[in-house]
Design an enzyme around this catalytic site. Structure first.
Site, PDB file in Angstrom:
ATOM      1  N   HIS A 143      37.437  49.613  33.756  1.00  0.00           N
ATOM      2  CA  HIS A 143      37.799  50.742  34.619  1.00  0.00           C
ATOM      3  C   HIS A 143      39.316  50.935  34.639  1.00  0.00           C
ATOM      4  CE1 HIS A 143      38.951  52.322  38.594  1.00  0.00           C
ATOM      5  NE2 HIS A 143      39.302  51.112  38.960  1.00  0.00           N
ATOM      6  N   ARG A 144      40.049  49.845  34.761  1.00  0.00           N
ATOM      7  CA  ARG A 144      41.520  49.964  34.787  1.00  0.00           C
ATOM      8  C   ARG A 144      42.077  50.235  33.393  1.00  0.00           C
ATOM      9  NH1 ARG A 144      40.020  46.404  38.690  1.00  0.00           N
ATOM     10  NH2 ARG A 144      40.113  44.577  37.349  1.00  0.00           N
TER      11      ARG A 144
ATOM     12  N   HIS B 283      29.116  51.524  36.788  1.00  0.00           N
ATOM     13  CA  HIS B 283      29.007  50.067  36.574  1.00  0.00           C
ATOM     14  C   HIS B 283      28.001  49.750  35.459  1.00  0.00           C
ATOM     15  CE1 HIS B 283      31.304  47.231  38.948  1.00  0.00           C
ATOM     16  NE2 HIS B 283      30.415  46.290  38.677  1.00  0.00           N
TER      17      HIS B 283
ATOM     18  N   GLY C  72      32.603  42.783  33.386  1.00  0.00           N
ATOM     19  CA  GLY C  72      33.753  43.406  32.734  1.00  0.00           C
ATOM     20  C   GLY C  72      34.046  44.824  33.192  1.00  0.00           C
TER      21      GLY C  72
END
Length: 513
Positions: free
Chosen positions: A347-348, A337, A342
């Site tokens: 991450h995706r 993190h 954002g």
């Protein structure tokens, strides 16, 4: 240390009920006796009093014939042999033992493969040489047993006669256990199945589907974060997703992407965090943080992200599965993190990036993985919490004046070395769901839309924008045009024409994959 007893009979351990009264051994036993500051492994090892072996969700039970002498070295040998490599455990263990104790361990079986593994891990994890001479024996042994965990081809360490097949670096190295589920997915070769599913679809349809899927994925990624972006913002992020895999992964590239995600930076400090961070809520009365996840400390971010980038490079080896690599890197990122805001969308994005780089995606078609994650949001939360919640007990934090968190103990290794098995299984579920359900649904919708559009154009010569409006109203009202619509936008239609349109729509759009 040599006289310490590690084995212990248990029926319940840290609130977990054992499947039978048996002897706790291996990692769990050492963590308990030496009070190592770390979460317990997802599975613990027991030796039964009976001659039977079996597995449950939380336990690996071994036959009484597996019993061994109760000392630290034998427990370590058992753990390495049957429980695989646990880097966090070894880092904590080496912090507990002095150099003399380590050398004594290695002298039990100086050239044995498990002594060599312990020796290599000590020097690799601590970046510190022991006063031990290089080995001259001929045979090399792989550090990771590939019957237990996934590995890269690796490089030889001539000093230890070890093949270092770890898929990472000392700065960042998640590991994934082999499970029946993951092996089933990998052996099914989804990359080949992808071509089977998409064969026969016209290239123009695939290109149009790709545009819709990008927007669908972008909107889903914002929705997961409980945001409702405007179409322009969603399209802007969709465009970034469409370019996933085009550039090499770096901290600078991730920071550039954060600037695209954060439309208005007035209230967000862009770039790596300069203070603590957490995911969770604030107490409604006091404003105190109620964390579900504690982020990595700001002073550790550069090291962690550099390690993540280097691990990603190692995992680009063709032998390492694309989805396993994506799970390790993408979930590792979101656990770290690194940004104030954002992180979830980035991450995706990293999932898209790695799947594209390792050529799981092709034909210009992006996997709308966020759409599948959104449809399985509770499973997604559970797989995030499976990492975050056990960690909370080992992070020493206090609330700051601005209702943030400040961490006081050393936590960097929690983000470097974690078990990414559950995350990999979840991501593979989503990849298969995307391939078998979401993409075919979108393609099928476009084919149905084209058929409906042709039928309306042939009969009414209706302009394209009006047909799009017509379809939208029919979708919103389950294939029926409402009275308001018939009195306003489509007041020129006669009753029999309305009936024909509705029947035509329902006949065509009932054709679902």
């Amino acid at each position: 240390m040599n006289n310490t007893c590690y084995s212990r009979k248990i029926s319940v351990f840290h609130g977990l009920k054992a499947p039978e009264v048996a002897t706790l051994v291996g990692y769990g036993a050492i963590i308990e006796v030496l009070k190592l500051n770390m979460p317990l492994p997802d599975k613990l090892a027991l030796i039964s009093d009976k001659r039977r072996s079996y597995n449950t969700d939380k336990w690996k039970v071994f036959s009484s014939r597996t019993a061994f002498e109760d000392n630290l070295y034998k427990h370590l040998v058992f753990a390495l042999k049957y429980e695989g490599i646990n880097l966090l455990f070894f880092k904590k263990l080496f912090g507990k033992l002095n150099e003399k104790a380590i050398i004594e361990l290695l002298q039990v079986e100086p050239t044995g493969q498990y002594s060599r593994k312990i020796w290599f891990l000590y020097e690799w994890l601590l970046d510190k040489y022991l006063p031990v001479e290089d080995l001259s024996i001929k045979n090399y042994v792989p550090l990771i047993d590939e019957k237990l965990q996934y590995a890269i081809p690796g490089k030889n360490s001539s000093r230890h006669r070890i093949i270092n097949n770890l898929p990472g670096t000392p700065e960042f190295c998640p590991l994934i256990y082999k499970t029946d589920k993951l092996e089933g997915y990998i052996n099914a070769r989804l990359s080949d199945q992808k071509n089977t599913y998409l064969n026969g679809i016209h290239k123009d349809v695939l290109q149009r589907a790709s545009s819709f899927l990008l927007l669908k994925d972008s909107k889903a990624s914002f929705t997961i974060e409980q945001e409702n972006p405007g179409t322009n913002r969603a399209m802007r992020w969709g465009k970034a997703i469409g370019q996933a895999g085009a550039k090499a992964l770096s901290i600078e590239e991730i920071e550039r992407l954060q600037q695209i995600v954060i439309e208005n930076a007035r209230f967000v400090k862009l770039g790596l965090r300069a203070e603590g961070g957490f995911v969770g809520e604030h107490d409604r009365l006091t404003g105190d943080p109620i964390p579900e996840h504690i982020s990595a400390k700001p002073e550790d971010l550069s090291s962690l992200l550099n390690g993540l980038v280097e691990a990603n490079t190692l995992m680009q080896d063709d032998s390492y599965d694309a989805v396993l690599a994506a799970a390790s890197i993408a979930f590792g990122f979101v656990f770290i993190h690194p940004f104030q805001d954002g992180n979830g969308r980035l991450h995706r994005y990293l999932i898209h990036h790695i799947l594209a780089k390792k050529r799981l995606t092709s034909q210009g078609l992006i996997f709308p993985i966020s759409a599948s994650i959104l449809d399985h949001i509770e499973d997604y939360r559970m797989v995030l919490q499976s990492y975050s919640h056990p960690l909370l007990d080992f992070v020493d934090w206090k609330a700051t004046e601005n209702n943030n968190v400040k961490v006081f103990n050393d936590t960097v290794d929690f983000y470097r070395y974690f078990d990414a098995t559950k995350q990999a299984e979840f991501l593979y579920d989503c990849v298969l769901d995307t391939l078998k359900r979401i993409i075919p649904q979108e393609v099928n919708y476009l084919l149905n839309y084209d058929e409906f559009k042709r039928s309306i154009s042939d009969k009414f010569e209706m302009p394209d924008n009006m047909i799009a409006t017509l379809v939208r109203f029919l979708e919103q009202n389950n294939g029926i045009l409402s009275k308001r619509v018939l009195n306003k936008e489509f007041s020129v239609l006669k009753d029999h024409e309305v009936e024909w349109i509705q029947e035509s729509y329902n006949n065509i759009f009932s054709n679902k994959p």
